[in-house]
Scaffold this motif. Structure first.
Motif, PDB file in Angstrom:
ATOM      1  N   GLY A 594      49.769  37.390  44.530  1.00  0.00           N
ATOM      2  CA  GLY A 594      49.147  38.159  43.455  1.00  0.00           C
ATOM      3  C   GLY A 594      48.331  39.313  43.990  1.00  0.00           C
ATOM      4  O   GLY A 594      48.199  39.520  45.189  1.00  0.00           O
ATOM      5  N   ILE A 595      47.823  40.049  43.078  1.00  0.00           N
ATOM      6  CA  ILE A 595      46.986  41.186  43.450  1.00  0.00           C
ATOM      7  C   ILE A 595      45.740  41.144  42.571  1.00  0.00           C
ATOM      8  O   ILE A 595      45.831  40.887  41.365  1.00  0.00           O
ATOM      9  N   LEU A 596      44.614  41.362  43.203  1.00  0.00           N
ATOM     10  CA  LEU A 596      43.349  41.232  42.483  1.00  0.00           C
ATOM     11  C   LEU A 596      42.861  42.621  42.090  1.00  0.00           C
ATOM     12  O   LEU A 596      42.720  43.502  42.938  1.00  0.00           O
ATOM     13  N   LEU A 597      42.655  42.773  40.830  1.00  0.00           N
ATOM     14  CA  LEU A 597      42.119  44.048  40.344  1.00  0.00           C
ATOM     15  C   LEU A 597      40.710  43.795  39.813  1.00  0.00           C
ATOM     16  O   LEU A 597      40.471  42.806  39.110  1.00  0.00           O
ATOM     17  N   THR A 598      39.821  44.681  40.181  1.00  0.00           N
ATOM     18  CA  THR A 598      38.431  44.535  39.689  1.00  0.00           C
ATOM     19  C   THR A 598      38.007  45.852  39.036  1.00  0.00           C
ATOM     20  O   THR A 598      38.536  46.922  39.358  1.00  0.00           O
ATOM     21  N   TRP A 599      37.099  45.768  38.155  1.00  0.00           N
ATOM     22  CA  TRP A 599      36.555  46.959  37.490  1.00  0.00           C
ATOM     23  C   TRP A 599      35.131  46.652  37.053  1.00  0.00           C
ATOM     24  O   TRP A 599      34.710  45.487  37.059  1.00  0.00           O
ATOM     25  N   HIS A 600      34.452  47.721  36.737  1.00  0.00           N
ATOM     26  CA  HIS A 600      33.072  47.546  36.267  1.00  0.00           C
ATOM     27  C   HIS A 600      33.069  47.302  34.778  1.00  0.00           C
ATOM     28  O   HIS A 600      33.936  47.788  34.053  1.00  0.00           O
ATOM     29  N   HIS A 601      32.068  46.562  34.419  1.00  0.00           N
ATOM     30  CA  HIS A 601      31.973  46.233  32.994  1.00  0.00           C
ATOM     31  C   HIS A 601      31.660  47.498  32.185  1.00  0.00           C
ATOM     32  O   HIS A 601      30.815  48.297  32.576  1.00  0.00           O
ATOM     33  N   ASP A 602      32.378  47.653  31.163  1.00  0.00           N
ATOM     34  CA  ASP A 602      32.162  48.825  30.317  1.00  0.00           C
ATOM     35  C   ASP A 602      31.813  48.330  28.908  1.00  0.00           C
ATOM     36  O   ASP A 602      32.643  47.729  28.231  1.00  0.00           O
ATOM     37  N   PRO A 603      30.549  48.564  28.477  1.00  0.00           N
ATOM     38  CA  PRO A 603      30.161  48.044  27.151  1.00  0.00           C
ATOM     39  C   PRO A 603      30.901  48.714  26.002  1.00  0.00           C
ATOM     40  O   PRO A 603      30.954  48.184  24.906  1.00  0.00           O
ATOM     41  N   ASN A 604      31.508  49.826  26.317  1.00  0.00           N
ATOM     42  CA  ASN A 604      32.222  50.501  25.228  1.00  0.00           C
ATOM     43  C   ASN A 604      33.504  49.782  24.853  1.00  0.00           C
ATOM     44  O   ASN A 604      34.055  49.995  23.783  1.00  0.00           O
ATOM     45  N   MET A 605      33.966  49.008  25.794  1.00  0.00           N
ATOM     46  CA  MET A 605      35.228  48.332  25.537  1.00  0.00           C
ATOM     47  C   MET A 605      34.929  47.074  24.724  1.00  0.00           C
ATOM     48  O   MET A 605      34.413  46.093  25.254  1.00  0.00           O
ATOM     49  N   THR A 606      35.237  47.154  23.499  1.00  0.00           N
ATOM     50  CA  THR A 606      34.902  46.047  22.608  1.00  0.00           C
ATOM     51  C   THR A 606      36.009  45.011  22.532  1.00  0.00           C
ATOM     52  O   THR A 606      35.752  43.834  22.297  1.00  0.00           O
ATOM     53  N   CYS A 607      37.186  45.438  22.649  1.00  0.00           N
ATOM     54  CA  CYS A 607      38.292  44.466  22.618  1.00  0.00           C
ATOM     55  C   CYS A 607      38.605  44.043  24.057  1.00  0.00           C
ATOM     56  O   CYS A 607      37.823  44.286  24.954  1.00  0.00           O
ATOM     57  N   ASP A 608      39.719  43.566  24.227  1.00  0.00           N
ATOM     58  CA  ASP A 608      40.058  43.070  25.565  1.00  0.00           C
ATOM     59  C   ASP A 608      40.629  44.190  26.436  1.00  0.00           C
ATOM     60  O   ASP A 608      40.804  45.306  25.996  1.00  0.00           O
ATOM     61  N   THR A 634      35.674  41.220  34.495  1.00  0.00           N
ATOM     62  CA  THR A 634      35.617  42.390  35.371  1.00  0.00           C
ATOM     63  C   THR A 634      36.654  42.298  36.473  1.00  0.00           C
ATOM     64  O   THR A 634      36.651  43.098  37.398  1.00  0.00           O
ATOM     65  N   GLU A 635      37.473  41.303  36.410  1.00  0.00           N
ATOM     66  CA  GLU A 635      38.532  41.212  37.415  1.00  0.00           C
ATOM     67  C   GLU A 635      39.679  40.405  36.845  1.00  0.00           C
ATOM     68  O   GLU A 635      39.527  39.653  35.868  1.00  0.00           O
ATOM     69  N   ALA A 636      40.794  40.628  37.425  1.00  0.00           N
ATOM     70  CA  ALA A 636      41.973  39.857  37.006  1.00  0.00           C
ATOM     71  C   ALA A 636      42.913  39.736  38.189  1.00  0.00           C
ATOM     72  O   ALA A 636      43.122  40.687  38.943  1.00  0.00           O
TER      73      ALA A 636
END
Lengths: 1049, 215
Positions: A594-608, A634-636
């Motif tokens: 697999g590959i791990l993707l991470t991102w910063h939390h964005d409060p604007n993103m209300t849905c998934d 913040t990661e998948a």
């Protein structure tokens, strides 16, 4: 016995001493006197009672006896007095007396012999210590024999009533055998007397069957009374008693059908009236032991285990035979692994391993009895007629109602012994159910079925534990344990839920009890398809605009047959419209699958969040799959079975807002980087005398298989055929390496090279997955052309300038020059003085200078010349094909001998390039000198056969020779020539040497033909530079070497 | 012409060659009995080998030839040549039948006693064959019109294993049972061969040599 004799008479010894004189008689006289004195003493003793002896046989009375004086006649009275406190005397007419046992201590006994002539008295001191205890001779009451067991039973009375209590008695019993009464056994037997008569028994097992010989038994005793201080002695032996067997008329062998332990000793005997000839056990003959009469015995030691029908012991008698069978085996082993269990709680099955085989079969086999302690019931093991597994026995025991605990004892028994094993079981804990039968599956709904089966047994009082194996196609099996209450009618059913609708399942079941002991065997498998159900959820969708923005592409996933709760249509949002140019494409490398993707939390993103990915090399629309991640993540970790190492994927992270999805990140990545599979394609753009400019192209992404990290450029001097840049990694000093880490760089200039030199260039790309293959190229640098041009141009310019200047000067001074260098010359024709010279120049051919052209022959013949080469006598070098005819020899115009030669190996025709003036073609013939040298076996007869006596080496071809051209030796000399000769004389070589330039004269046709050794030695073909050199005679070193070991040397 | 044909047809059944009723007579059954005897001889060789090995040495030694101890109840096959010659067919067949009846009974006793399963199978197989021979003899006797011998009451052969009979004597009996069986099969072969030839056109005289060889 110490009895002191006390006499009142004076000692005669004193008198005798007085009588002794000191005379000088001889010693013989002294001896005579001594003898007389001894006689005198004896006569003195016999005058009084003497030799008092007392014994006892019961410790209560003493029997005393003495010897009367010699003068005393029969019937002489004696007085026997015991001097103790109350002196007691007995008048006796005999010399013995029975007196009560006296107390301990010395007692003076006076015995007075009352004779007619007077009395003589003797005194004795009597003590218990001087008394001998000699028991009465015992008597055998009964001697009996048990012939079947070869046992003798002896019975006797100890007569204990006559002895004081608690006397120990030792009995000695002797067994005698045969009429010759050979002692075979002497045993002691201890008893204690109890004051009463008692009968004792003693048994003895004879090693020899009692039938074989008469057995005798005798007994004696020894009373060991601790209170008695006198001397104790054995009694006399009792009279012997015997047992014997009355033989039948037919001979018979004993023992019959005996069962004995393996390894023991046994004696067999044959009771026969006739002579026994031999005896054998099995097939082994045994030495005979002769008994009384014709009876014989054999002794077998350490007998081995018998065959199934027993071991035969056979005695051969004249015209008869008799025998017996002995069964040697072992006692039963302790039954091993005794185990009792039940299949149905109705019947208990006890099984065991009998252990070591006994070696006994048939009626002597081990019998087993299974005894139950609480109920007192038992069952016997019956051997089935059909051969069964001997290593496993089992017995069935009917269960007792309402009894759960069973105490089993298994008794094993055979003629040699017995053994037993015990087991205590709670039978409800030892249930090994039968295999479930009649297994059926029935639908309840799309996700549940009912399983039913039959399991015989009365399990009403216990719970059953059953295990259901549920197997879905292409899926791992699932095991579910269920507990069911046991029933009496043996039919069971159970519902199985949590199944998938419309799915093929394979079920099977096995059961045990709640108190687990053993699983039953699995039932048969049943395959079942569950019923269909309505979909529980809408499909997972994704939408994208096509690249031209005109079409909307909708993707959806097909759900599995089951799902969770239905979800509303919130997924249906606006398609993505955000441009990509704001985003930087990032790189990522996966781990494992697999590959791990991470991102910063964005409060604007209300849905998934949605992560979609695709194979970057695919054409549009590019979508492999997508995955939705909750908005708080913040990661998948993206995993897919479709991911392959070395393939580049594009990942896009979308955030969901109310109005739709927005592309947040674009990532390219590999699950696993691999090395490139191709090398970069590179070309040489420019080459100068000292540098090379190399340019290469990008490697396509599909072949790169990872993120390009750089290039490695190797170069070294080398030509195409010789340079091998094998070990690029080894760091060879002559290989120069450039590591290009700037992957945007596409050209490279290599400077400081040498002009007009071949270089080997190698380029390879690399990723984090490794080095790619290499691509190589050979480039030759240019010459330094400027210097060359300058070097040419300057002299030319100088020459031109000089020429112009000279021309100008010459032109200007032409008159002067003419006057100086070309003054006018008078005409020679007008000069008479030169008339002679002219005639000479114009004369006939008699005065011409030498012309070479007519002298060139178009054919050259190699001839033998004696004058040039030394004659080699008796040579063995004779051509094996010396007599080969050659047509052209017939046409030989000249008289000289030309020896023909047939080439054995190589013949090559070279067309005459210039015409056919002499024969049309010229033959060049090569010959292997070694092959010539080999046929040494050819003796002189061939030499004699040679026409014209020209044996030895011969030229390869017959060439017409122009005698006028070559100054050869006389023909007579040729006749005498024998042995090897070179192919041509030195003069000829001079003309036709390969090194000599061919004549370009059109009239001359010189064909160079090699020597016979041309293949082997080029040197042989090179003519000597100096014709006068003595080397020329030998024709070269190799030639000399070939023959330097000739026999005629 | 027609009358002549009718006459021929009328007399056709009288032609001996065509007047066969299909009854082959006693010949084939005698032949079959003879063949069965020879087959039993062959079968006995195999059985005797196995059984004598089971009895152990010296019973399985080739030169072991003990006197006939006990085994008095076994029917004796050996007979004086003159006596044998004087026997008529009925007596011969009766003796054969009686002998095999007894021997079969003893063999079954042997089977009950045998310790190994393999031996029991061999013996059972042989008993079946011997039963077949007994039936064949009975068939021959019936064909020839001889009555089957009726066993006298009390003379029925019985198997009485007991302690009185020692194992060794039992082995001797077994040995002699096999030996007598062998001799009887030889004798029967001679008997049936003689009978077979007698039922056929006259043939060469038969000479009988009965000799009891060791196994």
């Amino acid at each position: 016995m110490d009895i002191y004799l006390c006499s009142k008479r004076p000692s005669w010894l004193v008198d005798n001493r007085r009588m002794r004189t000191t005379s000088d008689f001889q010693w013989l006289l002294s001896a005579f006197v001594l003898l007389y004195l001894m006689n005198h003493v004896n006569s003195q003793r016999k005058e009084t009672p003497y030799d008092l002896k007392c014994t006892t046989n019961n410790l209560q009375t003493w029997d005393c006896s003495w010897k009367a004086p010699s003068e005393a006649g029969h019937g002489t009275l004696s007085e026997f007095c015991i001097d103790n406190r109350s002196r007691s005397c007995y008048q006796l007419a005999r010399t013995n007396i029975e007196i009560p046992a006296l107390s301990r201590g010395d007692h003076e006994i006076t015995i007075r012999s009352l004779q007619d002539a007077g009395s003589s008295t003797s005194k004795f001191i009597l003590n218990e210590k001087n008394i001998s205890l000699i028991p009465d001779t015992p008597e055998i009451l009964n001697l009996s024999a048990d012939f079947s067991t070869s046992t003798l039973h002896v019975k006797w009375n100890d007569k204990g009533s006559v002895y004081p209590r608690h006397s120990n008695v030792i009995w000695e019993i002797k067994i005698l055998r045969k009429k010759s009464m050979e002692l075979v056994k002497l045993v002691t037997h201890n008893t204690t007397l109890n004051g009463k008569d008692a009968v004792h028994h003693w048994s003895w097992v004879s090693d020899l069957p009692l039938e074989c010989a008469t057995h005798y038994v005798g007994i004696r005793c020894y009373v060991d009374n601790l209170l008695f201080s006198g001397h104790k002695e054995w009694s006399d032996w009792s009279p012997v008693k015997n047992v014997s067997w009355t033989p039948a008329s037919q001979p018979k062998v004993f023992p019959q059908d005996k069962v004995i332990l393996v390894g023991s000793d046994i004696t067999f005997c044959c009771v026969s009236q006739e002579k026994v000839l031999s005896a054998q056990i099995g097939s082994t003959y045994c030495p005979l032991i002769h008994l009384d009469g014709e009876n014989v015995a054999i002794k077998i030691r350490n007998i081995s285990v018998s065959d199934s029908s027993g071991t035969n012991v056979v005695f051969m008698i004249e015209d008869n035979v008799c025998g017996t069978v002995v069964f040697a085996g072992y006692p039963p082993d302790t039954p091993q692994k005794l185990n009792c269990e039940t299949h149905d709680l109705k019947e208990i099955i006890c099984s065991w391993n009998p252990g070591r085989p006994t070696g006994l079969v048939g009626p002597r086999n081990t019998s087993y009895t299974l005894f139950e302690g609480f109920s007192g019931k038992y069952v016997r093991f019956k051997r089935v007629e059909v051969s069964t597994n001997e290593s496993y026995h089992q017995l069935l025991f009917q269960m007792v109602p309402n009894q759960e605990i069973y105490n089993f004892t298994l008794y094993a028994r055979n003629p040699l012994g017995r053994s037993q094993s015990t087991i205590l079981v709670n039978i409800t804990e030892k249930v090994y159910p039968h295999t479930p039968t009649s297994f059926k599956v029935k639908d309840i709904n799309s996700t549940a079925v009912i399983l039913s089966w039959h399991l015989p047994g009365s399990f009403a009082k216990i719970n059953l534990l059953c295990q259901i194996e549920i197997k879905k196609i292409n899926s791992v099996q699932e095991l579910r344990n269920v507990t069911i209450k046991g029933v009496e009618n043996s039919s069971y059913r159970i519902a199985v839920g949590k199944l998938n609708p419309y799915t093929v399942y394979t079920f099977r079941i096995r059961c045990s009890t709640e108190t687990f002991w053993k699983w039953s065997k699995w039932s048969n498998k049943k395959q079942h398809l569950t019923t269909e159900a309505i979909p529980s959820k809408g499909p997972d969708t994704w939408r994208e605009w096509s690249s031209d923005g005109k079409n909307l592409i909708i993707y959806w996933k097909i759900w599995a047959f089951f799902s969770e709760a239905y979800k509303g249509p919130e997924d249906f949002m606006n398609p993505i419209s955000l441009a990509l140019h704001d985003l930087q494409t990032e790189q990522a490398v996966g781990m494992g699958k697999g590959i791990l993707l991470t991102w910063h939390h964005d409060p604007n993103m209300t849905c998934d969040y949605v992560i979609k990915w695709c194979n970057s090399s695919r054409s549009e629309p590019c979508l492999m799959d997508w995955r939705k991640v909750p908005s708080n993540s913040t990661e998948a970790l993206i995993q897919s079975d479709q991911f392959r190492p070395g393939v580049r994927y594009n990942f896009f992270l979308y955030g969901c807002r109310n109005q739709g999805y927005q592309l947040l990140r674009s990532i390219i990545g590999y699950i696993e980087e691999l090395a490139p599979i191709v090398a970069p394609n590179f070309t040489v753009e420019d080459t100068s005398a000292d540098s090379i400019l190399v340019k290469w192209e990008d490697i396509p992404v599909e072949e790169l298989r990872g993120f390009l990290r750089g290039y490695l450029f190797y170069f070294e001097k080398g030509e195409r055929d010789t340079s091998k840049m094998r070990d690029l990694e080894s760091g060879r000093s002559d290989i120069k390496v450039k590591n290009i880490t700037d992957i945007s760089q596409k050209t490279l200039r290599i400077a400081d090279l040498q002009g007009k030199t071949s270089y080997h260039l190698v380029l390879r790309a690399y990723t984090d997955g490794g080095m790619g293959p290499e691509k190589s190229m050979f480039v030759v640098t240019k010459e330094n052309s400027v210097g060359l041009i300058i070097a040419i141009l300057i002299p030319v310019a100088v020459a031109v300038i000089v020429g112009v200047v000279t021309s100008i000067l010459c032109y200007r001074k032409r008159e002067w020059i003419k006057e100086t260098f070309y003054p006018d010359i008078p005409n020679p024709e007008n000069c008479k003085a030169l008339q002679f010279q002219k005639s000479v120049c114009e004369g006939s051919g008699a005065l011409k200078t030498l012309e070479m052209n007519p002298c060139t022959p178009n054919n050259v013949e190699v001839l033998e010349t004696r004058s040039t080469f030394p004659k080699i006598e008796d040579t063995e070098i004779i051509s094996p094909v010396a007599e080969c005819p050659e047509d052209s020899s017939d046409a030989e115009p000249e008289n000289h001998v030309v020896v023909s030669y047939c080439p054995p190996i190589i013949e090559e025709e070279i067309p005459n390039p210039a015409g056919d003036e002499a024969g049309g073609t010229s033959q060049v013939i090569y010959i292997d000198v070694q092959s010539m040298y080999q046929p040494q076996a050819k003796p002189e007869e061939e030499h004699e056969k040679d026409p014209g006596g020209g044996a030895g080496y011969k030229p390869q071809m017959h060439l017409p020779i122009n005698a006028t051209v070559e100054d050869i030796a006389a023909e007579d000399d040729l006749d005498k020539t024998a042995g090897y000769r070179p192919q041509a004389n030195v003069n000829t070589w001079n003309l036709v040497s390969p090194d000599s330039p061919r004549s370009t004269d059109s009239n001359s046709e010189i064909v160079s033909f090699g020597s016979p050794c041309s293949i082997n030695s080029r040197q042989f073909l090179i003519p000597p530079k100096d014709e006068d050199s003595p080397q020329s005679n030998g024709g070269g070193w190799s030639f000399t070497n070939f023959f330097q070991n000739k026999p005629n040397d | 012409m027609l009358a002549c044909l009718c006459t021929v047809l009328w007399h056709l059944p009288a032609v001996p060659a065509l007047n066969r009723t299909g009854d082959p007579g006693p010949g084939p059954s005698i032949q079959k009995t003879y063949d069965l005897t020879r087959y039993l001889e062959h079968q006995l060789r195999s059985l005797a080998g196995t059984y004598l090995n089971y009895l152990g040495p010296p019973f399985n030694e080739p030169d072991f030839n003990p006197p006939r101890l006990g085994a008095d109840t076994l029917p004796r096959a050996t007979v004086n040549l003159e006596v044998w010659r004087s026997l008529n067919d009925k007596l011969r067949l009766t003796q054969n039948y009686e002998a095999y009846s007894h021997l079969l009974c003893y063999l079954r006793g042997l089977n009950r006693q045998a310790a190994t399963a393999e031996l029991r199978r061999s013996l059972a197989h042989f008993c079946t064959s011997l039963q077949g021979l007994l039936g064949s003899i009975a068939g021959v006797m019936a064909t020839l019109g001889y009555p089957l011998p009726q066993p006298l009451p009390g003379t029925e052969p019985t198997w009485t294993p007991g302690p009185a009979h020692s194992d060794f004597l039992q082995k001797m009996d077994d040995f002699w049972l096999l030996k007598e069986l062998q001799t009887w099969l030889w004798r029967s072969a001679k008997d049936f061969n003689r009978l077979k030839k007698k039922m056929q056109p006259p043939a060469a005289a038969v000479t009988l040599h009965l000799e009891a060889h060791g196994f």
